[in-house]
Design an enzyme around this catalytic site. Structure first.
Site, PDB file in Angstrom:
ATOM      1  N   GLU A   1       5.042   9.152   2.862  1.00  0.00           N
ATOM      2  CA  GLU A   1       3.879   8.340   2.527  1.00  0.00           C
ATOM      3  C   GLU A   1       3.666   7.196   3.506  1.00  0.00           C
ATOM      4  O   GLU A   1       2.542   6.730   3.681  1.00  0.00           O
ATOM      5  CB  GLU A   1       4.015   7.778   1.100  1.00  0.00           C
ATOM      6  CG  GLU A   1       4.091   8.853   0.025  1.00  0.00           C
ATOM      7  CD  GLU A   1       2.842   9.720  -0.027  1.00  0.00           C
ATOM      8  OE1 GLU A   1       1.743   9.188   0.215  1.00  0.00           O
ATOM      9  OE2 GLU A   1       2.975  10.936  -0.296  1.00  0.00           O
TER      10      GLU A   1
ATOM     11  N   HIS B   1       0.832  -1.204   0.000  1.00  0.00           N
ATOM     12  CA  HIS B   1       0.000   0.000   0.000  1.00  0.00           C
ATOM     13  C   HIS B   1       0.872   1.262   0.000  1.00  0.00           C
ATOM     14  O   HIS B   1       0.618   2.215  -0.733  1.00  0.00           O
ATOM     15  CB  HIS B   1      -0.905  -0.067   1.242  1.00  0.00           C
ATOM     16  CG  HIS B   1      -1.833   1.096   1.402  1.00  0.00           C
ATOM     17  ND1 HIS B   1      -2.446   1.383   2.585  1.00  0.00           N
ATOM     18  CD2 HIS B   1      -2.253   2.048   0.537  1.00  0.00           C
ATOM     19  CE1 HIS B   1      -3.208   2.446   2.454  1.00  0.00           C
ATOM     20  NE2 HIS B   1      -3.111   2.883   1.209  1.00  0.00           N
TER      21      HIS B   1
ATOM     22  N   GLU C   1       2.264   1.748  -3.347  1.00  0.00           N
ATOM     23  CA  GLU C   1       1.246   2.271  -4.276  1.00  0.00           C
ATOM     24  C   GLU C   1       1.203   3.804  -4.194  1.00  0.00           C
ATOM     25  O   GLU C   1       1.135   4.492  -5.209  1.00  0.00           O
ATOM     26  CB  GLU C   1      -0.110   1.654  -3.931  1.00  0.00           C
ATOM     27  CG  GLU C   1      -1.287   2.219  -4.712  1.00  0.00           C
ATOM     28  CD  GLU C   1      -2.362   2.744  -3.771  1.00  0.00           C
ATOM     29  OE1 GLU C   1      -2.615   3.964  -3.822  1.00  0.00           O
ATOM     30  OE2 GLU C   1      -2.938   1.954  -2.993  1.00  0.00           O
ATOM     31  N   HIS C   2       1.248   4.339  -2.974  1.00  0.00           N
ATOM     32  CA  HIS C   2       1.300   5.797  -2.833  1.00  0.00           C
ATOM     33  C   HIS C   2       2.625   6.342  -3.375  1.00  0.00           C
ATOM     34  O   HIS C   2       2.662   7.375  -4.027  1.00  0.00           O
ATOM     35  CB  HIS C   2       1.218   6.189  -1.362  1.00  0.00           C
ATOM     36  CG  HIS C   2      -0.161   6.145  -0.784  1.00  0.00           C
ATOM     37  ND1 HIS C   2      -0.773   7.255  -0.267  1.00  0.00           N
ATOM     38  CD2 HIS C   2      -1.047   5.132  -0.642  1.00  0.00           C
ATOM     39  CE1 HIS C   2      -1.968   6.942   0.195  1.00  0.00           C
ATOM     40  NE2 HIS C   2      -2.161   5.644  -0.022  1.00  0.00           N
TER      41      HIS C   2
ATOM     42  N   GLU D   1      -4.036   7.110   7.296  1.00  0.00           N
ATOM     43  CA  GLU D   1      -5.147   6.488   6.570  1.00  0.00           C
ATOM     44  C   GLU D   1      -5.576   5.203   7.283  1.00  0.00           C
ATOM     45  O   GLU D   1      -6.758   4.965   7.503  1.00  0.00           O
ATOM     46  CB  GLU D   1      -4.707   6.192   5.132  1.00  0.00           C
ATOM     47  CG  GLU D   1      -5.795   5.555   4.289  1.00  0.00           C
ATOM     48  CD  GLU D   1      -5.304   5.091   2.919  1.00  0.00           C
ATOM     49  OE1 GLU D   1      -4.225   5.540   2.484  1.00  0.00           O
ATOM     50  OE2 GLU D   1      -5.993   4.276   2.306  1.00  0.00           O
TER      51      GLU D   1
HETATM   52 ZN   LIG Z   1      -3.929   4.709   0.617  1.00  0.00          ZN
END
Ligand SMILES: [Zn+2]
Length: 1193
Positions: free
Chosen positions: A163, A87, A90-91, A186
């Protein structure tokens, strides 16, 4: 290569790929080419010769220019731990690459491209990067940036710190450290939601010890274990060209697809890792170490060590929550079913949070009896289905028809409220709502899940001395298993099977006409199987499987469907019952474990390492605050304004005023549109505003729900559900409060009932709508009333936790306009409060109380029905104003629109004819007393919130402002560890004046805010707010919005670790808009214009186009005004930014220099931010509302 032979008229023309120059085509091997009749398109599967990467190239037919082009790339990314590495990557790959070396190419593309879709998603086993655009040049720009990003990202330690996670000195006390980072925040939000936690637990429990058994999104307690070396290594291993799966859809140049893919695959996953490790041009502080060396002491499993841990992947936006999972390598089947118990953090109420002890860990019986505290147990039974193999030769092969058959079984069991398993779960009254949702097939192995949430021990008959955990677990599990066995033995009703088969067929045929871009749906649907070796083109077909399924069902429905249930569910031992129990102390324990963990890490660091960590955090902050160089920015390709289409999209609309005989007139809006796939949408909209007393507004959502779910005079709920399924694609009802231009103090309050059907069934659809409106028993079915109220409470609570910003905006909306107040009463906290009170009365142990509540509900429902019929009988609705009356709308193909119009007007005629005879309240002329809305100015005594005994409505806020009182500041407390921070005020008209700043005479639409403010708010959202609230403040999202009709300006943040800091960032917005870095930069305004136009041009489904046309008509906006507003957007200048700055200052001109503020947050955060004082009371100026108690502190 090009096949020049003439083709027969019935055959499709040869694929364009045949005409690609041999030199380019020879770099690929054509594996398969097939014309997909389902999508009227050629699909070609190619393999890149040098690398083995696969490419699906779909040559979608052009519908005459401006069609959406879609590109996607997928990589298998199976994590081995819960650090969220997939994840975070991905960012991170979207934060600068070799060819695009600016800080955030992704943000630059959002700011300056015409993208109609731009995102990336992490699944438990793969990461996908899709883009879409209508403009071919723009599309090529997006594809190039994404390909460079995934293969050649600049993954420096700065990226991981921003991130992923970092240690940084706390703002309040510089000697203390805290954890922060975008994904860290998040996932804290995800891990705050009981629904998400339970869904993750279900996904993981089926696959212990495998990659689906860990959290691909990242467990906040494990994220700080991620080292820089592991972060980079994960990319090097998984983002190899050989593993890439690429996809194109559209009418763009096919040779260009192959050229760009070949170019990037050949460049490959090669970049200067050493330079990146040193900071990629921004040197790291000397002495900086990979965090791994600082945190290798971090407890295995993180701060959650010692807790029950069965948590896994995450839910929202870019982390795809399957509520399910399957193992990357197919899991070895179990020989015995299992059970697992985990805990989730439940709400802590005011009276027990001081000194909560072990006894308080289970929510108190008093709260349960009061029906006020809804956190109960979750119990879901979960199955892992066989892998399915890749072909008929595999042992556990599941055919395409059987895969579709399993979907049918799932829909038959759970797809409607009357489906046997759904009905058994709801009717048991053991819990508040059904969990699971049946079959999910997004991962390697399918998963089937069903259960209940909100289960209380008393509801399953467990007394205080019983083992309550065992009791709730056993009760739900037995109910699920017994219902399955009984259903398999008895078989499904024939008309039920026919209804669900029709619904399934309707859904697959509607595919692509329902909203999501078709190419995108195809890519996302195929990517999962593709990475496991299934043929991606086969995944896009359905006609043959559907025909085979229909044949088997027609031959022997019971044998076939019961056989599937037996094989995949009843005989399947790979099953786990997942039980999530509420804990009132878990949240506090997790928070203190995290604090203790950080403190112990920091105390274990040398003073030098501490200083380096602090310096790295400070340097990151400076780096984030420093704009990209012009050269770096210029690397991201940008369209010019000349490339933008000048003409607004005008949806063709026919207006007809039809006589209903003695019963008045009806206004029909008919939209004959292409691309409807033979499906017609019809609706009737009945204006209730002139008749509905203020105290009944809160009942409207319940009325709409009961209207479509309780059957009719001649069909019970089950029969009606089957009739709807067999004849239509669905029927729905809803209540809306919509604005009236120039008047914040009036609203159009309407009930809309509509549905969709194949063209030749639209008469059946209209007959069903009429039958429901005239004869649905509504609250007369008390069993259905009680279960509906229970489900509505659970749904409203979940929405409050997962979309806190929407609830915060709803609180503010109620303050800013009368339509906002109505919407708040029907969907916000007042609605939750109303439903809870109603539930408590309906379920009261005092039979007299329950009977009185049921009788009241029935009386109110019939009164509302009478008002709806009266609306049909009054005069037709009119555009742009507030006249009450009836409106019929149609969206259909050209050949079907007229017949659909006749059918829907016949419904209105039938309603109108019944109205006078009904003799119900409101059947006569509009009553002037107790009336809300339309055409009447509103006073506080008519406020629906005042009628509910609630403060905070529009009229009250206006009176307070007139009396010189400060703006409202409201904190809504929910169990969460992140915040949602909103601020709003009226920026484009003085309160109470209802000024039209842009009247029709001026050539503009009759709206408060000028169209250019749309460009300026986009500039602000993607500029200042992105940089300050998201990048530096670590909120997951933030933005500003302008309400064109009401003239309000609002700010919002999503999953935000801060409150005060975010409000300070909002406060500097107008300065930023006027300063050199913001709106006064013509280039920035140019880019924002391109992005804003991309947003306006997003492709819409035919039914969405019809809705947009209808709301324009209701607002009185003409086609000329639509064009004038587009012209104004295209011509936006720095002046529009200055104008928005003025409007923001106006919106924030309350007596304390701010706008109205609402935050949805947790109690601990409210304390830390000073909203709740040391004495436990709300700080001066703040109102504190405990959402899970519904009372004001
Ligand atoms: Zn995310």
């Amino acid at each position: 290569m090009s096949s020049k032979a003439p083709v027969a008229a019935t055959s499709p023309p040869a694929p364009v790929v045949d005409a690609v120059p041999q030199e380019l085509l020879s770099r690929f091997r054509v594996v398969k080419r097939e014309f997909l009749k389902e999508h009227a398109a050629w699909a070609v599967l190619l393999e890149h010769a040098a690398t083995g990467a696969q490419l699906v190239s779909i040559e979608a037919p052009s519908a005459g220019g401006g069609d959406e082009k879609v590109f996607g790339i997928a990589f298998p990314t199976e994590p081995s731990d819960s650090t969220g590495v997939a994840h975070i990557l991905e960012h991170s790959v979207l934060c600068g690459s070799e060819r695009y070396p600016c800080k955030e190419p992704f943000a630059e593309l959002l700011r300056s491209s015409q993208q109609t879709f731009l995102n990336a998603m992490t699944y438990p086993d793969r990461t996908v990067y899709p883009v879409a655009s209508l403009n071919e040049q723009d599309f090529r720009n997006l594809v190039g940036v994404y390909l460079d990003a995934v293969f050649r990202p600049r993954l420096s330690p700065w990226t991981l710190m921003q991130e992923g996670w970092r240690l940084e000195p706390s703002e309040e006390d510089k000697s203390r450290f805290k954890l922060s980072g975008v994904v860290y925040s998040e996932m804290k939000g995800v891990y705050s939601s009981a629904d998400s936690l339970h869904a993750m637990a279900c996904g993981q429990a089926l696959f212990p010890g495998q990659s689906y058994g860990v959290s691909s999104g990242g467990d906040p307690a494990a994220i700080p274990s991620l080292s820089y070396a592991d972060f980079v290594g994960f990319h090097r291993r998984n983002y190899q060209p050989s593993k890439a799966r690429l996809f194109f859809w559209g009418d763009d140049d096919v040779a260009e697809r192959l050229r760009v893919v070949d170019e990037y695959l050949t460049l490959g996953n090669i970049h200067d890792e050493e330079a990146h490790a040193n900071g990629a041009g921004d040197p790291l502080p000397s002495g900086w170490k990979d965090p791994q060396s600082l945190t290798s002491w971090w407890p295995p499993g993180g701060a959650r060590t010692g807790e029950a841990t069965a948590y896994s992947p995450a839910s929202p936006s870019d982390v795809v929550d399957e509520a399910s999972a399957a193992a990357a390598a197919a899991a070895a089947p179990w020989t015995e079913p299992r059970t697992i118990r985990v805990e989730y953090p439940a709400a802590v109420s005011a009276e027990d949070d001081a000194g909560a002890d072990a006894a308080a860990d289970v929510a108190s019986a008093a709260a349960e009896a009061a029906g006020e505290d809804s956190s109960g147990h979750f119990v879901t039974v979960c199955w892992a289905l066989p892998d399915g193999g890749v072909g008929p030769g595999d042992a556990d092969y599941v055919s395409d028809a059987d895969r579709l058959g399993l979907q049918l079984v799932s829909a038959l069991l759970l797809g409607t409220r009357t489906a046997p398993l759904h009905k058994a779960l709801v009717d048991s009254a053991m819990g508040t709502a059904v969990t699971g949702g049946g079959l999910a097939t997004h991962l390697r192995q399918g998963v089937f899940e069903a259960g209940l949430k909100g289960v209380w021990p008393a509801a399953v008959g467990a007394g205080p001395e019983d083992d309550q955990d065992a009791a709730v677990q056993a009760a739900v599990q037995s109910l699920v298993m017994d219902t399955l066995a009984a259903t398999a033995a008895a078989g499904f009703d024939a008309d039920h099977v026919e209804a669900e088969l029709n619904t399934l067929e309707f859904a697959v045929r509607e595919f692509g006409a329902g909203g999501t871009p078709k190419g995108l749906s195809l890519f996302l649907g195929a990517a999962g199987s593709w990475i496991y070796g299934r043929d991606p083109i086969d995944e896009m077909k359905f006609e043959d499987a559907l025909a085979e399924l229909r044949g088997r069902v027609e031959a022997d429905a019971k044998g076939y469907l019961s056989g599937l249930m037996q094989r995949f569910l009843l005989d399947n031992k790979h099953r786990v019952t997942v039980h999530s129990a509420p804990s009132r102390t878990l949240s506090a324990r997790l928070n203190s474990a995290e604090e203790a963990g950080v403190a112990s890490v920091v105390s274990g660091m040398t003073p030098e390492d501490q200083a380096v960590a602090a310096e790295a955090a400070a340097a990151l902050s400076r780096r984030q605050a420093t704009p990209d160089t012009e050269q770096a920015l210029a690397s991201v390709p940008v369209l010019t304004r000349d490339a933008l289409r000048r003409d607004a999209v005008i949806v063709p609309r026919e207006e007809r005023l039809l006589s209903l005989g003695d019963a008045g007139r009806c206004q029909l809006l008919a939209h004959a549109l292409p691309g409807t796939n033979g499906i017609a949408h019809v609706a009737v909209s009945l204006d209730l505003g002139a008749r509905l007393p203020a105290h009944l507004v809160q009942w409207l959502p319940l009325f709409a729900q009961l209207l479509t779910t309780t059957g009719s005079a001649t069909r019970d709920d089950v029969q009606m559900s089957h009739r709807i399924g067999a004849a239509t694609g669905g029927v729905s009802a809803s209540a809306h409060a919509s604005p009236v231009p120039g008047r914040r103090d009036v609203a159009r309050l309407s009930l809309t009932v509509g549905g969709k059907a194949l063209n030749h069934r639209v008469g059946d659809l209209a007959a069903i709508m009429q039958e429901l409106l005239l004869t649905a028993p509504l609250a007369a079915r008390q069993d259905l009333l009680r279960s509906q109220v229970r489900e509505s409470v659970a749904a409203t609570e979940s929405a409050l936790l997962s979309a806190g910003h929407r609830h915060a905006m709803s609180v503010l909306g109620a303050t800013l306009s009368f339509p906002g107040e109505l919407a708040h009463v029907m969907g916000g906290l007042p609605q939750l409060r109303f439903l809870r009170q109603l539930r408590a009365r309906l379920e009261s142990k005092d039979a007299a109380v329950a009977a009185a509540a049921a009788a009241e509900a029935q009386e109110v429902m019939e009164a509302i029905r009478g008002m709806a019929l009266a609306a049909a009988a009054s005069d037709a609705a009119a555009p742009g104003g507030a006249d009450s009356g009836a409106l019929a709308t149609v969206v259909a193909g050209e050949d079907a629109a007229a017949a659909a119009g006749d059918a829907v007007c016949a419904v209105l005629r039938a309603l109108a004819e019944q109205a006078p005879a009904a003799g119900l309240p409101g059947s006569g002329a509009a009553s002037p007393s107790g009336v809300v809305g339309v055409g009447h100015s509103v006073s506080a005594s008519l406020s629906p919130m005042a009628a509910m005994g609630l403060a905070g409505g529009f009229a009250e806020a206006e009176a307070a402002a007139a009396a010189g009182e400060g703006p409202r500041r409201v904190a809504v407390l929910v169990p969460t560890s992140v915040s949602y921070v909103c601020e709003a005020g009226i920026g484009f008209a003085s309160p109470g004046e209802g000024v039209l700043t842009e009247g029709p005479e001026a050539g503009g639409a009759p709206l408060a805010a000028p169209a250019e403010s749309h460009v300026a708010s986009s500039l602000l959202s993607l500029g200042h707010l992105w940089d300050s609230v998201r990048v530096q403040g670590n909120a997951y999202g933030a933005g500003a919005a302008v309400d064109a009709v009401g003239g309000s300006v609002s700010f919002w943040s999503y999953r935000d670790p801060r409150i005060g800091g975010t409000l300070r960032d909002y406060a500097t917005s107008s300065t930023w808009l006027r300063a050199g870095t913001g709106g006064s930069d013509p280039d920035a305004v140019d880019r924002a214009t391109i992005s804003a136009v991309g947003g306006m041009d997003k492709p819409a489904s035919p039914s969405d186009k019809g809705s947009q046309s209808t709301s324009r008509w209701l607002l009185g906006i003409t086609d000329e005004q639509v064009q004038a507003r587009r012209d104004a957007v295209l011509g936006a200048s720095p002046q529009s930014a200055a104008d928005l700055a003025d409007a923001i200052d106006q919106a924030r001109s309350g007596t304390d220099g701010s706008g109205h503020v609402c935050v949805v947050t947790g109690k601990d955060i409210a304390r830390a931010e000073g909203i709740i004082g040391a004495d436990g009371k709300a700080a001066p100026g703040w109102q504190v509302v405990d959402a899970f108690k519904g009372e004001r502190a």
